[in-house]
Design a protein around this motif. Sequence first.
Motif, PDB file in Angstrom:
ATOM      1  N   SER A 197       4.285 -27.509  -9.231  1.00 17.09           N
ATOM      2  CA  SER A 197       2.890 -27.596  -8.778  1.00 17.09           C
ATOM      3  C   SER A 197       2.398 -29.030  -8.694  1.00 17.09           C
ATOM      4  O   SER A 197       1.264 -29.332  -9.062  1.00 17.09           O
ATOM      5  N   GLY A 198       3.248 -29.923  -8.255  1.00 12.23           N
ATOM      6  CA  GLY A 198       2.859 -31.319  -8.121  1.00 12.23           C
ATOM      7  C   GLY A 198       3.299 -32.166  -9.281  1.00 12.23           C
ATOM      8  O   GLY A 198       3.619 -33.343  -9.113  1.00 12.23           O
ATOM      9  N   ALA A 199       3.292 -31.606 -10.487  1.00 13.29           N
ATOM     10  CA  ALA A 199       3.696 -32.356 -11.680  1.00 13.29           C
ATOM     11  C   ALA A 199       5.184 -32.161 -11.935  1.00 13.29           C
ATOM     12  O   ALA A 199       5.604 -31.710 -12.994  1.00 13.29           O
ATOM     13  N   GLY A 200       5.973 -32.538 -10.959  1.00 13.18           N
ATOM     14  CA  GLY A 200       7.407 -32.372 -11.079  1.00 13.18           C
ATOM     15  C   GLY A 200       7.987 -31.694  -9.851  1.00 13.18           C
ATOM     16  O   GLY A 200       7.556 -30.600  -9.478  1.00 13.18           O
ATOM     17  N   ASN A 201       8.933 -32.351  -9.201  1.00 15.27           N
ATOM     18  CA  ASN A 201       9.535 -31.857  -7.974  1.00 15.27           C
ATOM     19  C   ASN A 201      11.015 -31.587  -8.236  1.00 15.27           C
ATOM     20  O   ASN A 201      11.781 -32.511  -8.467  1.00 15.27           O
ATOM     21  N   ASN A 202      11.401 -30.315  -8.212  1.00 11.70           N
ATOM     22  CA  ASN A 202      12.788 -29.943  -8.489  1.00 11.70           C
ATOM     23  C   ASN A 202      13.557 -29.561  -7.228  1.00 11.70           C
ATOM     24  O   ASN A 202      14.661 -29.040  -7.319  1.00 11.70           O
ATOM     25  N   TRP A 203      12.964 -29.788  -6.074  1.00 14.61           N
ATOM     26  CA  TRP A 203      13.619 -29.447  -4.811  1.00 14.61           C
ATOM     27  C   TRP A 203      15.010 -30.090  -4.732  1.00 14.61           C
ATOM     28  O   TRP A 203      15.172 -31.224  -5.135  1.00 14.61           O
ATOM     29  N   ARG A 205       0.332 -32.926   1.742  1.00 12.45           N
ATOM     30  CA  ARG A 205      -0.176 -34.257   1.435  1.00 12.45           C
ATOM     31  C   ARG A 205      -0.206 -34.464  -0.069  1.00 12.45           C
ATOM     32  O   ARG A 205      -0.409 -33.522  -0.836  1.00 12.45           O
ATOM     33  N   ILE A 206      -0.037 -35.712  -0.481  1.00 12.62           N
ATOM     34  CA  ILE A 206       0.029 -36.004  -1.902  1.00 12.62           C
ATOM     35  C   ILE A 206      -1.325 -35.736  -2.565  1.00 12.62           C
ATOM     36  O   ILE A 206      -2.372 -36.130  -2.056  1.00 12.62           O
ATOM     37  N   SER A 207      -1.319 -35.048  -3.661  1.00 11.09           N
ATOM     38  CA  SER A 207      -2.551 -34.707  -4.373  1.00 11.09           C
ATOM     39  C   SER A 207      -2.797 -35.708  -5.485  1.00 11.09           C
ATOM     40  O   SER A 207      -1.924 -36.506  -5.835  1.00 11.09           O
ATOM     41  N   SER A 208      -3.984 -35.670  -6.052  1.00 10.07           N
ATOM     42  CA  SER A 208      -4.285 -36.584  -7.161  1.00 10.07           C
ATOM     43  C   SER A 208      -3.395 -36.287  -8.360  1.00 10.07           C
ATOM     44  O   SER A 208      -2.975 -37.200  -9.076  1.00 10.07           O
ATOM     45  N   LEU A 209      -3.085 -35.015  -8.579  1.00 17.08           N
ATOM     46  CA  LEU A 209      -2.181 -34.643  -9.670  1.00 17.08           C
ATOM     47  C   LEU A 209      -0.800 -35.237  -9.446  1.00 17.08           C
ATOM     48  O   LEU A 209      -0.198 -35.823 -10.347  1.00 17.08           O
ATOM     49  N   ARG A 210      -0.312 -35.084  -8.207  1.00 19.78           N
ATOM     50  CA  ARG A 210       1.009 -35.627  -7.878  1.00 19.78           C
ATOM     51  C   ARG A 210       1.015 -37.146  -7.986  1.00 19.78           C
ATOM     52  O   ARG A 210       1.982 -37.748  -8.446  1.00 19.78           O
TER      53      ARG A 210
END
Length: 481
Positions: free
Chosen positions: A361-367, A313-318
């Motif tokens: 860790s939420g602050a950037g998605n490199n998938w 689930r989307i976090s506050s950081l994300r």
Amino acid sequence: MGLVFCWLNFCTSLCMLYTTISIVKSQYEHRQLLRGQQAFKEVDTRWQGVAGTLSHILHKTISSGSETNKGSSDKDVSNTGPIILVPSKPHIVFIVADDLGYNDVGYHGKRMGSIADTPAIDALAYSGVRLENYYVQPRCTPTRASLLTGRYPIRLGLQVGNIDVGDSTCLPLDETTLSEKLRDLGYATHAVGKWHLGFSRPACLPTRRGFESFIGILMGHATHIDQTRANINALFTNESAEWSYSNESNHIYSSELYTQHAVNIITNHNSSQPLFLYLSHQAPHSPMEALRKYQTGYMLEHPDIWNAMAKKRISSLRRDYLGLVKSLDDSVHTVTETLKDAGIWNNTVLVFTSDNGGRGSGAGNNWPLRGRKGALFEGGIKAVGLVNSPLLPTRVVGTIQNGLMHVSDWFPTLVEGVAGGKTRDGRLPLDGMNLWPTISKGSLSPRSEILHNIKTQTPSTKERKSKRESWEYLRKDCITV
């Protein structure tokens, strides 16, 4: 009435002739840009002479006819539209995102599971050329140094990490920068946003490295809300601290501040001179400060694949990070529309790139790439990149370019390929290659390998892509680990 009718027919014929010559001239300039022929200057001069002569004849004829037929018509026919003077060299707008994850743009996310909402960036990608085998350096300073010099960071002593506050180093002063080369070719050069190439002495500042003007932060990051670092103002205009936004009542969000100044530069630019605008955003770099209006689309609990192992689930950081991405996308939209409103879009080459991968860790998605900012895995060095321009041939519009490319290639690509200048002029040798034929024609990339770093000690097995003694290579035929 007969004389008036004949005069009108004569003027119409001249207008049609003038329009035809202008169209032919425009098409000829376009072809010559793509071919990069030096003979363009001589032909351009002849065409300008013909166009100028016809324009003079037409003006004299209409003026004479107006005097002759004064009072014969109640209508006042005049040209009230703006006159756009087109320079022989294209305008260049270079937009850099800071720590943007590979999967944090919509056109990647649609097939990889991210919910990043970037309609403006997506539109440029789908109507331009997407660079899907494009690499940068794993951190901010090395990438920016390579971009502006066309050389590997190992040649600059900037390959290890970022220049931090208090460091005495900066981009070596004997290096010729991209902005200096374009300035020498007649470009108006302006930098907006993040510098991060050193500011220990005046000679290191953007305005001493080829830019006519600068507004932004000189260090790696500051707050997005009020552009401070450790409660100290970090915003500069040219070579002086900028205090206009220091009061709480005057605070302006970083993405909006840089966009506002980019818009002013474009709007006030003399269209007869080629423009080089270097817009280097801090977004979506930390701190994770996003205005609520940019978070609106992410307030619900949307599923978001930012971990390769499972849906979370989307976090506050994300949510804050995606809000920063949204502010970046809004800026891209505003700048693009301003170029169109100013009448210079049709002669503009726009580049969009990230300086490295997301932080994770939420602050950037490199998938689906392994690794993050700071690492030599794909997630740290394979970047989002695209080129969009009305000058691109229709056969490459909307295509994916899989030719190998490195951030150092922008220097010769823009100077030689786009601006028609020279880089092999006795200056320090370049590592970058001119990939304009690859981008604009779909030709094979001349690059087969990239040197990301040289370390004094043997690199760890986990970190290296391939190894030849102490050299770390990214080879064209390597398999991602």
